[in-house]
Enzyme design. Structure first.
Site, short mmCIF file in Angstrom:
data_model
loop_
_atom_site.label_atom_id
_atom_site.label_comp_id
_atom_site.label_asym_id
_atom_site.label_seq_id
_atom_site.Cartn_x
_atom_site.Cartn_y
_atom_site.Cartn_z
N GLU A 209 -3.72 7.69 -4.24
CA GLU A 209 -4.22 6.85 -3.14
C GLU A 209 -4.49 7.63 -1.86
O GLU A 209 -5.32 7.22 -1.03
CB GLU A 209 -3.23 5.72 -2.85
N ARG B 91 0.84 -1.20 0.00
CA ARG B 91 0.00 0.00 0.00
C ARG B 91 0.87 1.25 0.00
O ARG B 91 1.92 1.28 0.66
CB ARG B 91 -0.88 -0.03 1.26
N GLY C 183 -13.56 -1.75 -7.38
CA GLY C 183 -14.89 -1.17 -7.15
C GLY C 183 -14.99 -0.22 -5.98
O GLY C 183 -16.08 0.00 -5.47
N GLY C 184 -13.85 0.36 -5.52
CA GLY C 184 -13.92 1.26 -4.38
C GLY C 184 -14.50 0.52 -3.18
O GLY C 184 -14.28 -0.68 -3.02
N THR D 72 -3.85 -1.27 -7.67
CA THR D 72 -4.59 -0.03 -7.94
C THR D 72 -3.70 1.20 -8.06
O THR D 72 -2.59 1.22 -7.49
CB THR D 72 -5.62 0.22 -6.80
N ASP E 167 -7.85 8.14 -0.36
CA ASP E 167 -8.54 7.09 0.40
C ASP E 167 -8.49 7.39 1.91
O ASP E 167 -9.12 6.69 2.71
CB ASP E 167 -7.94 5.71 0.13
N SER F 70 -8.03 0.92 2.87
CA SER F 70 -8.47 0.37 1.59
C SER F 70 -9.71 -0.49 1.79
O SER F 70 -10.05 -0.86 2.92
CB SER F 70 -7.35 -0.49 1.01
N SER F 71 -10.38 -0.78 0.67
CA SER F 71 -11.47 -1.77 0.68
C SER F 71 -11.08 -3.02 -0.08
O SER F 71 -11.89 -3.94 -0.21
CB SER F 71 -12.71 -1.18 0.00
N THR G 89 -9.00 0.38 -10.47
CA THR G 89 -8.37 -0.81 -9.91
C THR G 89 -8.51 -2.09 -10.75
O THR G 89 -9.26 -2.13 -11.70
CB THR G 89 -8.89 -1.04 -8.46
N1 GLU Z 1 -8.37 2.73 -3.75
C1 GLU Z 1 -9.45 1.82 -3.46
C2 GLU Z 1 -9.12 0.96 -2.27
O1 GLU Z 1 -7.99 0.74 -1.98
C3 GLU Z 1 -9.73 0.94 -4.61
C4 GLU Z 1 -10.30 1.74 -5.69
C5 GLU Z 1 -11.10 0.94 -6.61
O2 GLU Z 1 -11.36 -0.21 -6.45
O3 GLU Z 1 -11.48 1.52 -7.59
O4 GLU Z 1 -10.02 0.50 -1.62
#
Ligand code: GLU
Length: 582
Positions: free
Chosen positions: A440, A112, A488-489, A421, A443, A467-468, A403
């Site tokens: 990043e 990360r 997908g965020g 990502t 986030d 992160s997700s 991502t």
């Molecule tokens: N930056 C996001 C994360 O780390 C991922 C972004 C995405 O999936 O588009 O959770």
């Protein structure tokens, strides 16, 4: 039959409209056609599933020439950085979950991005203390964290790779020099971001014509600067990225983004460290699911959702029943409440130990026993077994999607699950030596505190933004059974939880589990994938007390299933990915 009840077959037929919508039919009718192709592949020896055919092919070739899953991972990532540059690359970060066949060990690598040493909690506040607009924060140098991907590739390869490091760079170098065809998806992405890509000269020169016209699909695109960067890292290792002229150019680009400069320094780059971390593993019915812990909230939140629904008969209700979605939706709301209160980079924030404690989740799952949506005031963080942790007030983290996820199983049975990502599509829009720099840092929460109490996910120097991302490996009887993850965020959590339920509870064939329309509930609004027959569930869910939102859902679930000596691979038909095996 009540109108809200969906025929599963109809739901499954929903992929191409969703896809066409996501990519924009006007721009890319080919994608919609491609989506109708079956995406399930079967093999006996090995499998790679990635978001672009050239990346999957690079991984396949490495595996066919005797490389292992970690070798293939390096090659896939380097090609993705070229052919799907909007999503991941050298300028970004990644999480790798790896199972080593020989030792049976599952380990995780945290690549990360980190906040610069000079960053302060008010990084995303304007002069009057108000949070910046999302894209005002994203575009330019301010959002750029120290990239982690080059170090992750090297660290994982040193520890588990088999083939010579430099040889893994050959497919990407060749493609960068000879050129590759701009895909319909890349064309659509450039078109959607054209205005911001125009702002910085190296980015504009690469993706747009002088008049600002996006590269057409089918254009052969060469990236000699990327080839040179790759050659340097192939010869000297990740040091060539973190020190010397490449690092100097990254810093100059970040600090020189005159409309929105950032704080990254050569010291930040030279000091970057990948962290190998213990996996987070939890039981779900007959399975054990392992992924990466903080700074990602992905596995923990997915684990909470599954733990909360476990006492209920999801399998019996099936995918067509509003009751299944009520249970999953409520579990997800409760899990997101805990996520916001407790989850962040645990190297900086003390998190409760008991977020996946079985007794805690069992007790909390009683909140799902009703028949209707919980009122918003009832969706509060729980009291997981504490150590010295504290509950934090909610932050403000927009989390928009881009991502890439890929899954690999090699001929020895080693398994890679990696989500990678640069955050937003095209990251910060700053391009250096053939690759894009991440955004990043957005986030992190834009708001550092509320009523004098610190937000868990506030910016701090050296910290990793929450992160997700949720790359997972599922074990059955102690052996790998399923490998998946998604972009997908913060919807990643919903996509991954739904895919796990679809395969493990609803026993759906792998490709159908990837393709089925999404229903995601993070904060109360039930988001239904627009343009799909899942919209027919809206009246029933509304009657249960939910507000409904239709949304595009550009998941990219690229999965592998291992059963009875057969390796199945399936790519999410919403993107251009393929599964290639042998
Ligand atoms: N930056 C996001 C994360 O780390 C991922 C972004 C995405 O999936 O588009 O959770």
């Amino acid at each position: 039959m009540p109108t809200a009840v969906l025929a599963l077959a109809t739901m499954l037929a929903a992929v191409s409209p969703a896809l066409a919508q996501e990519a924009g039919d006007r721009l890319a009718p080919e994608i919609a056609t491609a989506a109708k192709q079956p995406k399930l592949a079967t093999a006996r020896q090995f499998m790679v599933v990635a978001a672009h055919p050239l990346a999957a092919e690079a991984g396949r070739a490495i595996l066919a020439s005797g490389g292992n899953a970690i070798d293939a991972m390096v090659a896939v990532q380097l090609v993705l950085g070229l052919v799907e540059p909007q999503s991941s690359g050298l300028g970004g970060g990644a999480f790798l979950v790896y199972r080593d066949k020989a030792s049976g060990i599952i380990t995780t690598f945290d690549g990360r991005e980190t906040a610069p040493a000079a960053a302060t909690p008010d990084l995303f506040l304007d002069g009057s203390g108000k949070p910046l607009g999302f894209f005002d924060a994203v575009i330019g140098g301010r959002s750029v964290g120290t990239p982690g991907t080059p170090a992750l590739l090297e660290t994982a390869h040193r520890r588990f790779g088999r083939l010579d490091w430099a040889s893994l760079f050959e497919p990407a170098i060749r493609l960068a020099e000879e050129g590759f065809e701009v895909s319909p998806r890349l064309n659509a992405a450039i078109s959607a971001a054209a205005e911001s890509l125009y702002r910085y000269l190296p980015t504009r020169d690469y993706f747009l014509s002088e008049e600002g016209v996006p590269l057409f699909a089918g254009t052969r695109l060469r990236n000699p600067a990327y080839a040179d960067t790759l050659r340097a890292i192939a010869a000297e290792g990740a040091r060539a990225f973190y020190q010397g002229p490449i690092a100097a150019d990254i810093v100059a680009s970040v600090r020189g983004a005159d409309d929105n400069p950032g704080l990254l320094s050569t010291g930040d780059l030279a000091g970057y460290q990948v962290k190998e971390r213990e996996p987070i593993c939890f039981a779900y019915r007959a399975y054990e699911i392992c992924g990466i812990g903080p700074p990602s909230s992905g596995t923990l939140t997915v684990g909470q959702i599954l733990g909360l629904i476990e006492p209920y008969d999801i399998a019996g209700h099936g995918p067509e029943s509003p009751e299944s979605w009520r249970l999953v939706g409520e579990a997800s709301r409760l899990a997101f409440a805990d996520r916001e209160a407790y989850m962040a980079d645990s190297d900086f924030v003390t998190m409760p130990r008991g977020l996946l404690n079985r007794d805690y989740l069992k007790e909390r799952s009683k909140l799902l026993a009703g028949a209707r949506a919980l009122p918003a005031e009832a969706v509060r963080p729980g009291q997981p077994p504490f150590d010295r942790a504290m509950a934090h007030p909610p932050g403000l983290t927009p989390e928009l999607p881009s991502t890439s996820h890929f899954s690999i199983v090699d001929a020895d049975g080693n398994v890679v699950s990696m989500t990678t990502t640069i955050e937003n599509g095209f990251g910060s829009r700053l391009m250096v030596r053939g690759f894009l720099l991440n955004n990043e840092l957005t986030d992190f929460s834009f708001v550092p505190e509320r009523d004098g109490r610190p937000v868990a996910n506030r910016v701090e120097p050296g910290k990793r933004p929450r992160s997700s991302m949720a790359p997972v490996i599922v074990l059955k009887d102690g052996e790998p059974y399923l490998v998946l993850g998604s972009p997908g965020g913060s919807r990643i959590i919903g996509f991954v939880a739904q895919a796990l339920i679809a395969v493990l509870d609803w026993r759906m064939p792998l490709d159908q589990a990837m393709a089925m329309p999404h229903l995601v509930n993070r904060f109360g609004v039930f988001e239904i994938e627009a343009g799909t027959p899942a919209e027919q569930l809206a009246p029933a869910l509304e009657a249960l007390g939910y507000e409904i939102g239709l949304a595009e859902m550009s998941s990219g679930l690229n999965a592998i299933r291992l059963a009875d000596g057969v390796i199945e691979g399936a790519a999410d038909p919403r993107r251009e990915g393929v599964a290639l095996g042998q």
